[in-house]
Design a protein around this motif. Structure first.
Motif, short mmCIF file in Angstrom:
data_model
loop_
_atom_site.label_atom_id
_atom_site.label_comp_id
_atom_site.label_asym_id
_atom_site.label_seq_id
_atom_site.Cartn_x
_atom_site.Cartn_y
_atom_site.Cartn_z
N PRO A 154 49.50 31.64 38.20
CA PRO A 154 50.69 32.44 38.55
C PRO A 154 50.49 33.17 39.88
O PRO A 154 49.49 33.86 40.07
CB PRO A 154 50.81 33.44 37.40
CG PRO A 154 50.00 32.89 36.28
CD PRO A 154 48.93 32.05 36.91
N THR A 155 51.41 33.01 40.78
CA THR A 155 51.31 33.70 42.07
C THR A 155 51.45 35.20 41.92
O THR A 155 50.94 35.96 42.73
CB THR A 155 52.36 33.17 43.06
OG1 THR A 155 53.66 33.34 42.48
CG2 THR A 155 52.13 31.71 43.39
N SER A 156 52.11 35.63 40.85
CA SER A 156 52.26 37.07 40.63
C SER A 156 50.93 37.73 40.29
O SER A 156 50.73 38.90 40.57
CB SER A 156 53.26 37.33 39.50
OG SER A 156 52.79 36.73 38.30
N LEU A 157 50.00 36.95 39.71
CA LEU A 157 48.68 37.49 39.36
C LEU A 157 47.65 37.22 40.46
O LEU A 157 46.75 38.01 40.68
CB LEU A 157 48.19 36.87 38.05
CG LEU A 157 49.03 37.13 36.81
CD1 LEU A 157 48.46 36.39 35.62
CD2 LEU A 157 49.12 38.61 36.53
N GLY A 158 47.75 36.05 41.08
CA GLY A 158 46.78 35.69 42.10
C GLY A 158 45.49 35.15 41.53
O GLY A 158 44.59 34.77 42.27
N GLU A 159 45.36 35.15 40.22
CA GLU A 159 44.18 34.62 39.53
C GLU A 159 44.59 34.25 38.12
O GLU A 159 45.71 34.54 37.70
CB GLU A 159 43.04 35.64 39.54
CG GLU A 159 43.42 36.99 38.98
CD GLU A 159 42.35 38.04 39.22
OE1 GLU A 159 41.31 37.72 39.82
OE2 GLU A 159 42.56 39.18 38.82
N CYS A 160 43.68 33.65 37.37
CA CYS A 160 44.03 33.23 36.01
C CYS A 160 44.24 34.47 35.13
O CYS A 160 43.74 35.55 35.45
CB CYS A 160 42.95 32.32 35.45
SG CYS A 160 41.37 33.12 35.15
N ALA B 95 42.87 35.33 32.41
CA ALA B 95 41.61 35.89 31.93
C ALA B 95 41.00 36.82 32.98
O ALA B 95 40.54 37.92 32.66
CB ALA B 95 40.63 34.77 31.58
N CYS B 96 40.98 36.39 34.22
CA CYS B 96 40.41 37.22 35.30
C CYS B 96 41.30 38.43 35.60
O CYS B 96 40.80 39.47 36.03
CB CYS B 96 40.21 36.39 36.56
SG CYS B 96 38.92 35.14 36.40
N ALA B 97 42.59 38.29 35.37
CA ALA B 97 43.51 39.41 35.62
C ALA B 97 43.47 40.43 34.49
O ALA B 97 44.05 41.50 34.61
CB ALA B 97 44.93 38.88 35.79
N GLY B 98 42.77 40.09 33.39
CA GLY B 98 42.64 41.02 32.28
C GLY B 98 43.81 40.98 31.32
O GLY B 98 43.91 41.85 30.45
N LEU B 99 44.67 39.97 31.42
CA LEU B 99 45.84 39.92 30.52
C LEU B 99 45.46 39.45 29.12
O LEU B 99 46.10 39.84 28.16
CB LEU B 99 46.90 38.99 31.11
CG LEU B 99 47.53 39.47 32.41
CD1 LEU B 99 48.60 38.49 32.86
CD2 LEU B 99 48.15 40.85 32.23
N GLU B 100 44.42 38.62 28.99
CA GLU B 100 44.05 38.13 27.67
C GLU B 100 43.45 39.25 26.83
O GLU B 100 43.62 39.31 25.63
CB GLU B 100 43.07 36.97 27.80
CG GLU B 100 43.73 35.72 28.33
CD GLU B 100 42.80 34.54 28.38
OE1 GLU B 100 41.60 34.70 28.12
OE2 GLU B 100 43.29 33.45 28.71
N CYS C 230 37.16 32.93 39.25
CA CYS C 230 36.16 32.24 38.42
C CYS C 230 36.00 30.77 38.78
O CYS C 230 35.15 30.08 38.24
CB CYS C 230 36.51 32.37 36.94
SG CYS C 230 38.05 31.56 36.46
N GLU C 231 36.85 30.28 39.68
CA GLU C 231 36.82 28.90 40.17
C GLU C 231 37.00 27.85 39.08
O GLU C 231 36.56 26.72 39.21
CB GLU C 231 35.55 28.63 40.98
CG GLU C 231 35.46 29.50 42.21
CD GLU C 231 34.25 29.19 43.07
OE1 GLU C 231 33.48 28.28 42.71
OE2 GLU C 231 34.09 29.87 44.09
N THR C 232 37.66 28.23 38.00
CA THR C 232 38.00 27.29 36.93
C THR C 232 39.26 26.54 37.33
O THR C 232 40.22 27.14 37.82
CB THR C 232 38.24 28.04 35.61
OG1 THR C 232 37.08 28.81 35.30
CG2 THR C 232 38.55 27.08 34.48
N VAL C 233 39.27 25.23 37.10
CA VAL C 233 40.46 24.41 37.38
C VAL C 233 41.23 24.27 36.07
O VAL C 233 40.71 23.76 35.09
CB VAL C 233 40.07 23.02 37.94
CG1 VAL C 233 41.32 22.19 38.19
CG2 VAL C 233 39.25 23.18 39.20
N THR D 35 43.40 26.12 40.69
CA THR D 35 42.06 26.69 40.68
C THR D 35 42.10 28.20 40.84
O THR D 35 42.70 28.72 41.79
CB THR D 35 41.22 26.07 41.82
OG1 THR D 35 41.23 24.66 41.70
CG2 THR D 35 39.79 26.57 41.77
N CYS D 36 41.45 28.91 39.93
CA CYS D 36 41.39 30.36 40.00
C CYS D 36 40.42 30.75 41.11
O CYS D 36 39.27 30.29 41.11
CB CYS D 36 40.92 30.95 38.67
SG CYS D 36 40.68 32.74 38.72
#
Length: 130
Positions: free
Chosen positions: A113-119, A121-126, A104-107, A100-101
């Protein structure tokens, strides 16, 4: 480098009987790592390691380049505890939390990834990949 470099079956040099990679079975076939015990449906059962494996590896965590795997006696090992319904639910909840991010609380079907701490999309990688 030869595995015989680490050979110390009496434990004089390392304080515990020590074998090179692949040598422990020749001295005692009942010495197993945690993974090998688990594959046989066993666990250490509170016993301390009775021996260790040592080998050189580039994947070692410290600068020495030496890795260690502890060995346990199969004859003193205990059976793996059965999975209870409460334990199964606790593991499912822990895995759901890892998927779960927090932003955004998306499952997701994969672990965040623990390196990002979030999905991503939320980390801005997409946005960067496009």
């Amino acid at each position: 480098m030869s595995p015989a470099r680490f050979l110390d079956p009496t434990g004089e040099r390392y304080g515990i009987p020590t074998y090179g990679w692949g040598w422990a079975k020749a001295f005692d076939p009942d010495l197993l790592t945690r993974s090998q015990l688990r594959a046989q449906g066993l666990r250490p059962g509170g016993q301390q390691p009775v021996a260790q494996l040592m080998w050189r590896s580039r994947r070692a965590r410290d600068r020495s380049g030496i890795r260690i795997a502890y060995l346990y006696d199969r004859r003193r090992a205990a059976p793996v505890r059965p999975m209870t319904p409460a334990r199964r639910e606790a593991l499912a909840a822990a895995m759901r939390a890892r998927r779960t991010c927090p932003t955004c609380e998306t499952v997701y079907p994969w672990c965040i990834p623990t390196s990002l701490g979030e999905c991503p999309a939320c980390a801005g990688l997409e946005a960067r990949a496009a």
